[in-house]
Design a protein around this motif. Structure first.
Motif, short mmCIF file in Angstrom:
data_model
loop_
_atom_site.label_atom_id
_atom_site.label_comp_id
_atom_site.label_asym_id
_atom_site.label_seq_id
_atom_site.Cartn_x
_atom_site.Cartn_y
_atom_site.Cartn_z
N GLY A 12 0.82 -1.21 0.00
CA GLY A 12 0.00 0.00 0.00
C GLY A 12 0.85 1.25 0.00
O GLY A 12 0.56 2.21 -0.71
N LEU A 13 1.94 1.20 0.79
CA LEU A 13 2.83 2.36 0.87
C LEU A 13 3.44 2.68 -0.49
O LEU A 13 3.48 3.85 -0.90
N VAL A 14 3.87 1.64 -1.21
CA VAL A 14 4.45 1.86 -2.54
C VAL A 14 3.41 2.53 -3.44
O VAL A 14 3.72 3.50 -4.15
N CYS A 15 2.17 2.05 -3.38
CA CYS A 15 1.10 2.62 -4.21
C CYS A 15 0.78 4.05 -3.79
O CYS A 15 0.58 4.93 -4.63
N GLY A 16 0.73 4.28 -2.47
CA GLY A 16 0.45 5.63 -1.97
C GLY A 16 1.52 6.61 -2.41
O GLY A 16 1.22 7.73 -2.85
N ILE B 33 -4.85 2.07 0.34
CA ILE B 33 -5.75 0.97 0.73
C ILE B 33 -6.00 0.02 -0.44
O ILE B 33 -5.85 -1.20 -0.30
N VAL B 34 -6.35 0.56 -1.60
CA VAL B 34 -6.63 -0.32 -2.74
C VAL B 34 -5.37 -1.07 -3.15
O VAL B 34 -5.39 -2.29 -3.37
N GLY B 35 -4.22 -0.36 -3.21
CA GLY B 35 -2.96 -1.02 -3.57
C GLY B 35 -2.60 -2.09 -2.56
O GLY B 35 -2.17 -3.19 -2.92
N MET B 83 -12.20 1.29 -11.30
CA MET B 83 -11.45 1.24 -10.04
C MET B 83 -10.36 2.30 -10.05
O MET B 83 -10.10 2.96 -9.04
N GLY B 84 -9.73 2.48 -11.23
CA GLY B 84 -8.66 3.46 -11.36
C GLY B 84 -9.11 4.88 -11.06
O GLY B 84 -8.36 5.68 -10.51
N GLY B 90 -3.11 3.33 -6.70
CA GLY B 90 -3.37 2.00 -6.14
C GLY B 90 -3.65 0.94 -7.18
O GLY B 90 -3.42 -0.24 -6.94
N THR B 91 -4.14 1.37 -8.34
CA THR B 91 -4.37 0.41 -9.42
C THR B 91 -3.33 0.52 -10.53
O THR B 91 -3.32 -0.30 -11.43
N ILE B 92 -2.46 1.55 -10.46
CA ILE B 92 -1.43 1.71 -11.50
C ILE B 92 -0.17 0.94 -11.13
O ILE B 92 0.43 0.27 -11.97
N VAL B 93 0.23 1.03 -9.86
CA VAL B 93 1.52 0.50 -9.41
C VAL B 93 1.61 -1.04 -9.43
O VAL B 93 2.63 -1.58 -9.84
N PRO B 94 0.58 -1.78 -9.01
CA PRO B 94 0.70 -3.24 -9.04
C PRO B 94 0.78 -3.80 -10.46
O PRO B 94 0.39 -3.11 -11.42
N VAL B 95 1.23 -5.05 -10.61
CA VAL B 95 1.33 -5.65 -11.96
C VAL B 95 -0.01 -5.70 -12.66
O VAL B 95 -0.06 -5.72 -13.89
N THR B 96 -1.11 -5.72 -11.89
CA THR B 96 -2.42 -5.65 -12.52
C THR B 96 -2.54 -4.36 -13.34
O THR B 96 -3.20 -4.34 -14.38
N GLY B 97 -1.88 -3.29 -12.87
CA GLY B 97 -1.88 -2.03 -13.59
C GLY B 97 -1.06 -2.12 -14.87
O GLY B 97 -1.38 -1.48 -15.87
N PHE B 98 0.00 -2.91 -14.80
CA PHE B 98 0.82 -3.14 -16.01
C PHE B 98 -0.03 -3.87 -17.06
O PHE B 98 -0.03 -3.48 -18.24
N ALA B 99 -0.78 -4.88 -16.62
CA ALA B 99 -1.67 -5.59 -17.55
C ALA B 99 -2.73 -4.64 -18.09
O ALA B 99 -3.05 -4.67 -19.28
N ASN B 100 -3.25 -3.79 -17.23
CA ASN B 100 -4.24 -2.79 -17.65
C ASN B 100 -3.65 -1.86 -18.70
O ASN B 100 -4.32 -1.52 -19.69
N ALA B 101 -2.39 -1.46 -18.49
CA ALA B 101 -1.73 -0.55 -19.44
C ALA B 101 -1.52 -1.21 -20.80
O ALA B 101 -1.32 -0.53 -21.80
#
Lengths: 117, 147
Positions: A12-16, B33-35, B83-84, B90-101
């Protein structure tokens, strides 16, 4: 390899922090993703990423910085084994599964679904 | 009330400033929170695959692929971009965001054809990410090789 609590708080911190980067600079999400991957590579170069994974598990393997980690791990592994040539071979060595899967999956999903208006 | 005597412009600036700061903190929290939840889902798959007697390394790779699949699928259905709107980073940083991109521009330009539309635009964001990822890891490899 971490647990749900550390995964939530570190991930979460990384995303925030990523959100703050977007809000306080003019950079776009693409810059953020590139920056994170490069950051992951650098942390791996210093040998710190494994420790982060031990502590936070998916909190640092789910953010895209883990792409940088895996890519660099592959390069270091191959160059240890094969020397100079390994520097090139290694670029896709460990990341092959992730890159291959994302290309194939993204292709078929985009093929099957249609954009919503 | 000491600060009532403001010109309309001054007042507007104060409102704007406060609103912006407040919403920035909210955006940070939402992304956090979402991330965090997305990372917990990834952790869940990782644990699940380890329970299925897959080695820790392979389980990690499989959970990454699972997350990529989920990100792509939710983008295809049209949920991920909604969601974005809420969670930003929170939805850009995870790999799910990479797939979304990858999926999002591919869908958008699909009507221009499979090759120049779908396939070419799949890499509009993923391409730079892969290029810089590979080049930076190469440079680090060279540095470690030489030093």
């Amino acid at each position: 390899m971490g647990n749900y609590v550390t995964a939530f708080f570190v991930g979460g911190l990384v995303c925030g922090l990523g959100q703050l980067f977007l809000d306080y600079t003019r950079y776009k999400p693409a810059h953020l993703l590139v920056g994170l991957v490069v950051l992951g590579s650098i942390l791996t170069g210093f040998g710190w990423y494994e420790g982060l994974i031990k502590f936070a598990g998916a909190g640092v393997t789910v953010p895209v910085s883990s792409f940088g980690n895996i890519l660099t791990k592959g390069v270091l592994m191959e160059s240890n084994r094969d020397g100079f040539l390994g520097l090139f071979k290694g670029v896709l060595e460990a990341a092959s599964a992730g890159v291959g899967a994302s290309v194939v999956i993204a292709f078929f999903v985009a093929l099957i679904f249609n954009p919503r208006d | 009330m000491p600060n009532v005597n403001k010109s309309p412009d001054e007042y507007k600036n104060i409102v704007k400033k406060n609103r912006k700061e407040g919403s920035r903190f909210k955006k940070f929290l939402r992304a956090y929170i979402v991330g965090g939840i997305i990372c917990m889902v990834g952790q869940g798959f990782w644990n699940l695959y380890i329970l299925m007697d897959i080695s820790q390394n392979d389980a990690g790779t499989l959970s990454t692929i699972t997350m990529i699949f989920l990100g792509a699928l939710l983008t295809g259905i049209g949920i991920y971009d909604e969601m974005g709107q809420f969670s930003g980073g929170g939805t850009i940083v995870p790999v799910t965001g990479f797939a979304n991109a990858m999926v999002s521009p591919a869908l958008e330009y699909k009507q221009e054809g499979l090759i120049m539309g779908l396939a070419a635009n799949m890499f509009s964001v993923a391409g730079p990410v892969l290029v810089f990822g590979m080049v930076s890891s190469f440079i680090i490899g060279v540095l470690k090789y030489v030093l």
